[in-house]
Every structure is written in C-alpha cells, then in structure tokens.
Write a protein that holds these residues in place. Sequence first.
Motif, PDB file in Angstrom:
ATOM      1  N   GLY A 142      36.089  12.399 -36.473  1.00 10.73           N
ATOM      2  CA  GLY A 142      35.863  13.400 -35.435  1.00 10.73           C
ATOM      3  C   GLY A 142      36.640  13.113 -34.164  1.00 10.73           C
ATOM      4  N   THR A 143      37.121  14.175 -33.538  1.00 16.25           N
ATOM      5  CA  THR A 143      37.890  14.037 -32.294  1.00 16.25           C
ATOM      6  C   THR A 143      36.983  13.898 -31.070  1.00 16.25           C
ATOM      7  N   THR A 144      35.771  13.500 -31.286  1.00 19.93           N
ATOM      8  CA  THR A 144      34.702  13.452 -30.294  1.00 19.93           C
ATOM      9  C   THR A 144      35.091  12.799 -28.973  1.00 19.93           C
ATOM     10  N   LEU A 145      35.861  11.728 -29.024  1.00 17.38           N
ATOM     11  CA  LEU A 145      36.114  10.924 -27.836  1.00 17.38           C
ATOM     12  C   LEU A 145      37.496  11.150 -27.228  1.00 17.38           C
ATOM     13  N   SER A 146      38.200  12.167 -27.695  1.00 17.88           N
ATOM     14  CA  SER A 146      39.485  12.497 -27.079  1.00 17.88           C
ATOM     15  C   SER A 146      39.263  12.918 -25.628  1.00 17.88           C
ATOM     16  N   GLY A 147      39.868  12.176 -24.720  1.00 17.12           N
ATOM     17  CA  GLY A 147      39.687  12.440 -23.302  1.00 17.12           C
ATOM     18  C   GLY A 147      38.698  11.514 -22.622  1.00 17.12           C
ATOM     19  N   TYR A 148      38.032  10.659 -23.417  1.00 17.58           N
ATOM     20  CA  TYR A 148      36.994   9.791 -22.850  1.00 17.58           C
ATOM     21  C   TYR A 148      37.356   8.312 -22.875  1.00 17.58           C
ATOM     22  N   THR A 149      38.481   7.954 -23.460  1.00 16.30           N
ATOM     23  CA  THR A 149      38.860   6.545 -23.546  1.00 16.30           C
ATOM     24  C   THR A 149      40.052   6.242 -22.642  1.00 16.30           C
ATOM     25  N   ASP A 150      40.307   4.966 -22.472  1.00 13.15           N
ATOM     26  CA  ASP A 150      41.388   4.536 -21.584  1.00 13.15           C
ATOM     27  C   ASP A 150      42.755   5.014 -22.060  1.00 13.15           C
ATOM     28  N   ILE A 151      42.911   5.203 -23.360  1.00 15.04           N
ATOM     29  CA  ILE A 151      44.236   5.546 -23.889  1.00 15.04           C
ATOM     30  C   ILE A 151      44.347   7.005 -24.305  1.00 15.04           C
ATOM     31  N   SER A 152      43.325   7.791 -24.045  1.00 11.56           N
ATOM     32  CA  SER A 152      43.432   9.230 -24.318  1.00 11.56           C
ATOM     33  C   SER A 152      43.355   9.967 -22.990  1.00 11.56           C
ATOM     34  N   MET A 153      44.147  10.993 -22.874  1.00 11.01           N
ATOM     35  CA  MET A 153      44.209  11.684 -21.585  1.00 11.01           C
ATOM     36  C   MET A 153      42.933  12.457 -21.307  1.00 11.01           C
ATOM     37  N   ASP A 154      42.626  12.589 -20.029  1.00  8.49           N
ATOM     38  CA  ASP A 154      41.486  13.385 -19.597  1.00  8.49           C
ATOM     39  C   ASP A 154      41.755  14.843 -19.945  1.00  8.49           C
ATOM     40  N   ARG A 155      40.759  15.527 -20.495  1.00  9.14           N
ATOM     41  CA  ARG A 155      40.981  16.909 -20.909  1.00  9.14           C
ATOM     42  C   ARG A 155      39.705  17.723 -20.763  1.00  9.14           C
ATOM     43  N   GLN A 156      39.858  19.041 -20.661  1.00  9.48           N
ATOM     44  CA  GLN A 156      38.731  19.950 -20.537  1.00  9.48           C
ATOM     45  C   GLN A 156      38.673  20.942 -21.703  1.00  9.48           C
ATOM     46  N   THR A 157      39.597  20.817 -22.647  1.00 12.49           N
ATOM     47  CA  THR A 157      39.654  21.722 -23.794  1.00 12.49           C
ATOM     48  C   THR A 157      39.672  20.917 -25.082  1.00 12.49           C
ATOM     49  N   PRO A 158      39.285  21.519 -26.205  1.00 13.15           N
ATOM     50  CA  PRO A 158      39.288  20.777 -27.471  1.00 13.15           C
ATOM     51  C   PRO A 158      40.692  20.331 -27.854  1.00 13.15           C
ATOM     52  N   ASP A 159      40.780  19.177 -28.490  1.00 11.73           N
ATOM     53  CA  ASP A 159      42.078  18.610 -28.857  1.00 11.73           C
ATOM     54  C   ASP A 159      42.529  19.175 -30.204  1.00 11.73           C
ATOM     55  N   ILE A 160      42.973  20.416 -30.169  1.00 11.51           N
ATOM     56  CA  ILE A 160      43.398  21.092 -31.389  1.00 11.51           C
ATOM     57  C   ILE A 160      44.615  20.406 -31.998  1.00 11.51           C
ATOM     58  N   GLU A 161      45.484  19.896 -31.146  1.00  9.69           N
ATOM     59  CA  GLU A 161      46.687  19.208 -31.648  1.00  9.69           C
ATOM     60  C   GLU A 161      46.302  17.981 -32.472  1.00  9.69           C
ATOM     61  N   LEU A 162      45.314  17.238 -32.006  1.00 15.97           N
ATOM     62  CA  LEU A 162      44.856  16.062 -32.739  1.00 15.97           C
ATOM     63  C   LEU A 162      44.193  16.472 -34.047  1.00 15.97           C
ATOM     64  N   VAL A 163      43.402  17.538 -34.012  1.00 16.90           N
ATOM     65  CA  VAL A 163      42.786  18.056 -35.238  1.00 16.90           C
ATOM     66  C   VAL A 163      43.861  18.358 -36.272  1.00 16.90           C
ATOM     67  N   LYS A 164      44.878  19.069 -35.875  1.00 16.23           N
ATOM     68  CA  LYS A 164      45.935  19.470 -36.805  1.00 16.23           C
ATOM     69  C   LYS A 164      46.687  18.262 -37.348  1.00 16.23           C
ATOM     70  N   ALA A 165      47.010  17.316 -36.467  1.00 18.78           N
ATOM     71  CA  ALA A 165      47.752  16.132 -36.907  1.00 18.78           C
ATOM     72  C   ALA A 165      46.967  15.331 -37.941  1.00 18.78           C
ATOM     73  N   LEU A 166      45.689  15.150 -37.700  1.00 19.06           N
ATOM     74  CA  LEU A 166      44.856  14.396 -38.643  1.00 19.06           C
ATOM     75  C   LEU A 166      44.670  15.158 -39.948  1.00 19.06           C
ATOM     76  N   ALA A 167      44.398  16.461 -39.838  1.00 21.42           N
ATOM     77  CA  ALA A 167      44.197  17.271 -41.038  1.00 21.42           C
ATOM     78  C   ALA A 167      45.470  17.323 -41.878  1.00 21.42           C
ATOM     79  N   ASP A 168      46.611  17.433 -41.221  1.00 18.55           N
ATOM     80  CA  ASP A 168      47.886  17.459 -41.943  1.00 18.55           C
ATOM     81  C   ASP A 168      48.156  16.148 -42.665  1.00 18.55           C
ATOM     82  N   ALA A 169      47.538  15.063 -42.188  1.00 16.05           N
ATOM     83  CA  ALA A 169      47.692  13.752 -42.831  1.00 16.05           C
ATOM     84  C   ALA A 169      46.716  13.568 -43.989  1.00 16.05           C
ATOM     85  N   GLY A 170      45.947  14.611 -44.300  1.00 14.40           N
ATOM     86  CA  GLY A 170      45.009  14.539 -45.416  1.00 14.40           C
ATOM     87  C   GLY A 170      43.664  13.941 -45.069  1.00 14.40           C
TER      88      GLY A 170
END
Length: 231
Positions: A142-170
């Motif tokens: 789950g992309t639950t913590l995107s935007g909440y960790t030191d190495i992920s950027m702060d965000r106010q919208t769902p990380d659709i790009e991350l969803v797609k990248a992970l899903a495309d990787a199977g």
Amino acid sequence: MKHGLVVSCQAHFNHPLNHPLHIAALAKCAELGGAVGIRADSPEHIREIKKNVNVPVIGINKVLQHGHRFFITPTFEHAKDIVEAGADIVALEATFQNQPDTEALKELIREIKEELNTPVMADISTYEEGVRAWELGADYVGTTLSGYTDISMDRQTPDIELVKALADAGIRTICEGHVSSPEQALAAVEAGAYFVVVGTAITDTVAITKGYTGLLQNHGTGSDRDADCLR
C-alpha cells in the motif's frame, strides 16, 4: 476486494469518535454503503467492528513515537493482538525509515503469515520500499505512507504515479493516502490499484466540516450575499 473500496475507520486521542462503539458504527455505515472492507486500528476497535460487519478487516496496531508519527504494527506481538481481535489482514509499516533492517522485516512478515496464518499488507512510501516488501512476501503493498517519511515528498494528493509503477512491476498494489474524491479513487484503479482505501474524506466528520467552514469563512460576508442567503 478487487477494485473495491476499503474504508478506514479510525480516531485517536481526544477525537469525539474515539470509542469502539462509534468506530464500529462508522464501519457498519461503510459496509451498508458498499465498502468491501474496513481498515481499523487497535484490538479494542477491531473487536467491536467484527461484531457488526461481515466484510474483511485490515487491522493495524499503531504505536506513537515520541515527537514523531505513528509506527504501524512494529512487532509480531502487535500483530498477534489484532489478529486475536479478529483482523483478517495485518497491515504493517515497511519503510526504510522505521523498518531499515531487511532481514528483520522479512522475519516479521514470515511470522505473521506462517504463525498467525494471516495475509500481510505492507505500508510503504517509495517504489524501492514497495519492491522490497513484495519480494519479502507481503501479499499487498500500500502507498499509505507516501508523503509521510523522510525520503518521500510531502503531498496532498494520492500518489497515482507510485501506484502505477508498482502495479506495472506486477505487485498487488493498494492505493491509500490522500484520496479525497470518488474520481481520485477511480483514477487509482485505472492506474492498476487492486483496491483503494479511503479514510478521512469519508469518516472524519471534523475534517470534513472544516473543509466547508474554512471555504465559507474565507469567502467573506458581503451584504448582498447575506441577503441572498436569507431568501
């Protein structure tokens, strides 16, 4: 659960809804609205929810870190407590920030799956974390913590790009975090999300109310506008 909506029913600290009966009522409302699952925190809340709903419960056990954010289900004991309360899936944090030891994370996932006979959802913040969790045996990522960790950027919208990248990787990918509209949930599914988790936008009436009042208060109170409202 594929392509469905999971509703996160949580409240913490002095929030008026922070009581097992209130959370269970929210979960029942979500089920009646068509949710295919519930995500909930703590054995007490999960136990009450299981008395009231017939859909799967993704359980978490949050531990508050001093001066920091919550750590999601950090140990096997935390996982065991929520499984005994009725959780059908255990969600745990699998970020480099709070779970840097790959071997320890591998063992935690193995113990939950083998000793508790329960699937695991890994909450991550980056692509690399997602790949690691999947390779270590997580059943869902789950992309639950995107935007909440030191190495992920702060965000106010769902990380659709991350969803797609992970899903495309199977990878069986769950979109969670910052989803605030049906349109965003649909976009996540179209990007490859297995299902979507929505919390605040559905269940936090304090936050929802603030969204309305904040907009109206900032809009001003001209005399013509006041007159129109009274007609």
